[in-house]
Design an enzyme around this catalytic site. Sequence first.
Site, mmCIF file in Angstrom:
data_model
loop_
_atom_site.group_PDB
_atom_site.id
_atom_site.type_symbol
_atom_site.label_atom_id
_atom_site.label_comp_id
_atom_site.label_asym_id
_atom_site.label_seq_id
_atom_site.Cartn_x
_atom_site.Cartn_y
_atom_site.Cartn_z
ATOM 1 N N HIS A 81 1.327 23.787 4.219
ATOM 2 C CA HIS A 81 0.143 23.025 4.663
ATOM 3 C C HIS A 81 0.214 21.638 4.042
ATOM 4 O O HIS A 81 -0.308 21.394 2.957
ATOM 5 C CB HIS A 81 -1.122 23.779 4.239
ATOM 6 C CG HIS A 81 -2.399 23.180 4.738
ATOM 7 N ND1 HIS A 81 -3.580 23.885 4.797
ATOM 8 C CD2 HIS A 81 -2.713 21.932 5.188
ATOM 9 C CE1 HIS A 81 -4.548 23.102 5.246
ATOM 10 N NE2 HIS A 81 -4.044 21.900 5.486
ATOM 11 N N HIS B 238 0.010 17.601 5.610
ATOM 12 C CA HIS B 238 -0.065 16.654 6.739
ATOM 13 C C HIS B 238 0.802 15.472 6.345
ATOM 14 O O HIS B 238 0.516 14.805 5.338
ATOM 15 C CB HIS B 238 -1.507 16.180 6.953
ATOM 16 C CG HIS B 238 -2.444 17.299 7.240
ATOM 17 N ND1 HIS B 238 -2.829 17.646 8.516
ATOM 18 C CD2 HIS B 238 -3.067 18.184 6.417
ATOM 19 C CE1 HIS B 238 -3.656 18.682 8.469
ATOM 20 N NE2 HIS B 238 -3.811 19.028 7.201
ATOM 21 N N HIS C 122 -6.570 25.192 11.270
ATOM 22 C CA HIS C 122 -7.527 25.006 10.185
ATOM 23 C C HIS C 122 -8.797 25.782 10.556
ATOM 24 O O HIS C 122 -9.319 25.619 11.675
ATOM 25 C CB HIS C 122 -7.892 23.530 10.028
ATOM 26 C CG HIS C 122 -6.853 22.698 9.336
ATOM 27 N ND1 HIS C 122 -5.557 22.629 9.753
ATOM 28 C CD2 HIS C 122 -6.948 21.891 8.242
ATOM 29 C CE1 HIS C 122 -4.891 21.807 8.937
ATOM 30 N NE2 HIS C 122 -5.711 21.345 8.021
ATOM 31 N N GLU D 133 -12.516 25.816 6.318
ATOM 32 C CA GLU D 133 -12.397 24.799 5.247
ATOM 33 C C GLU D 133 -13.838 24.415 4.887
ATOM 34 O O GLU D 133 -14.311 24.715 3.795
ATOM 35 C CB GLU D 133 -11.598 23.591 5.743
ATOM 36 C CG GLU D 133 -11.484 22.465 4.718
ATOM 37 C CD GLU D 133 -10.715 21.231 5.242
ATOM 38 O OE1 GLU D 133 -10.491 21.139 6.471
ATOM 39 O OE2 GLU D 133 -10.357 20.364 4.416
ATOM 40 N N ASP E 145 -1.914 19.755 1.175
ATOM 41 C CA ASP E 145 -2.757 19.188 2.239
ATOM 42 C C ASP E 145 -2.431 17.703 2.471
ATOM 43 O O ASP E 145 -1.674 17.381 3.387
ATOM 44 C CB ASP E 145 -4.240 19.390 1.922
ATOM 45 C CG ASP E 145 -5.133 19.430 3.150
ATOM 46 O OD1 ASP E 145 -4.597 19.398 4.274
ATOM 47 O OD2 ASP E 145 -6.371 19.487 2.992
ATOM 48 N N ASP E 146 -3.011 16.818 1.668
ATOM 49 C CA ASP E 146 -2.803 15.365 1.817
ATOM 50 C C ASP E 146 -2.564 14.792 0.419
ATOM 51 O O ASP E 146 -3.455 14.157 -0.172
ATOM 52 C CB ASP E 146 -4.035 14.725 2.458
ATOM 53 C CG ASP E 146 -4.321 15.305 3.828
ATOM 54 O OD1 ASP E 146 -3.615 14.939 4.788
ATOM 55 O OD2 ASP E 146 -5.223 16.151 3.926
HETATM 56 N N1 ADE Z 1 -6.178 16.333 8.559
HETATM 57 C C1 ADE Z 1 -5.622 15.968 7.412
HETATM 58 N N2 ADE Z 1 -6.127 16.678 6.396
HETATM 59 C C2 ADE Z 1 -7.042 17.528 6.924
HETATM 60 C C3 ADE Z 1 -7.905 18.519 6.393
HETATM 61 N N3 ADE Z 1 -7.952 18.806 5.078
HETATM 62 N N4 ADE Z 1 -8.711 19.180 7.226
HETATM 63 C C4 ADE Z 1 -8.700 18.906 8.534
HETATM 64 N N5 ADE Z 1 -7.900 17.999 9.085
HETATM 65 C C5 ADE Z 1 -7.074 17.314 8.286
HETATM 66 ZN ZN ZN Z 2 -5.084 20.316 6.256
#
Ligand code: ADE
Ligand code: ZN
Length: 348
Positions: free
Chosen positions: A25, A27, A205, A208, A286-287
């Site tokens: 996971h 992005h 997703h 969350e 994630d990011d």
């Molecule tokens: N796009 C990038 N990060 C995300 C996240 N945590 N939740 C949903 N979309 C995303």
């Molecule tokens: Zn994500």
Amino acid sequence: MLVPPPVDAAHLPALLQAMPKAELHIHIEGSLEPELIFELAERNGVRLPYASVEALRSAYAFSDLQSFLDIYYAGASVLLHEQDFYDMARAYLARAAGDNVVRAEIFFDPQTHTARGVSMQTVIQGLHRACVDAQRESGISAALILCFLRHLSEEEAFATLEQALPLRDQFIGVGLDSSELGHPPEKFERVFARCRELGLHRVAHAGEEGPPAYIWSALDVLHAERIDHGVQALKDEALVARLASERVPLTVCPLSNQKLCVFPDLARHNLRQLLDAGLCATVNSDDPAYFGGYINDNFLQVFAATGMTPAHAWQLARNSFQASFAPEADKRAWEVRLKSVFSDFSGR
Ligand code: ADE
Ligand code: ZN
């Protein structure tokens, strides 16, 4: 082997860093560090609404998912050419390999780019070439998952799929991301059904910020094979039982959840409860450029905050291999490497 070789808790941080793991996971647009955003902006003549790297970084204070997404999509606006996508993915893959990630399944958001006039081919070819070169040079196995933006329509998702199909051999599956609340999985029932017919893997997703009902529909309506995040599942006992009995993987992202205020702090993150409930949870970043750390930072910080043990580390690494879409022979080889790292630490 069900029980890991015993490791003294004093070695836990080193073990977490050294153990092989899969990241499922991430992005890729969320791996764009502010320095690279500025470098690409200059290279491409894109004007940014921030004066400096420091000014951009100091804007990274989020109150929820949407407050992050607004900045995340703005950051991606510097990506124009195939080489930009290549450079971004190579930078991520180098850091992942340094964290002993042996397999990365990488999300990308093509609609963020095609909406700005960048072609699907530019996006996918740049990312795919980076995966191939990284694998050749460092051995990391990498694959791409195309995500549909759920705040857009299903019709737009279908158009995106059509544009990507000539490059079908360069991605392994589809996902669903962006603003969750108000955009339930069932909005994308038909496009996911088409992807299933095409033999694409499916993830989404869910849970969350959204309710357990979204996890149910990701499973029952989209036939998702993994749930991204899924941390709201613990609110629903029947759902936990279903996720456990079917061993549906959850790709959990502790630092993301902390930064987007899903939990008030990391000590109250529910990763440990998810594992102790028998769920196939994994740890992911994630990011990472926005949330303060890559995968090993996620492991180190959530273990320190929740008091998890070497046995949890073993379970999380094994879960990550089992949950991946990699060939079974690769998964077996990574499990052997995992055992050998634990054995090394066990002898210390
Ligand atoms: N796009 C990038 N990060 C995300 C996240 N945590 N939740 C949903 N979309 C995303
Ligand atoms: Zn994500």
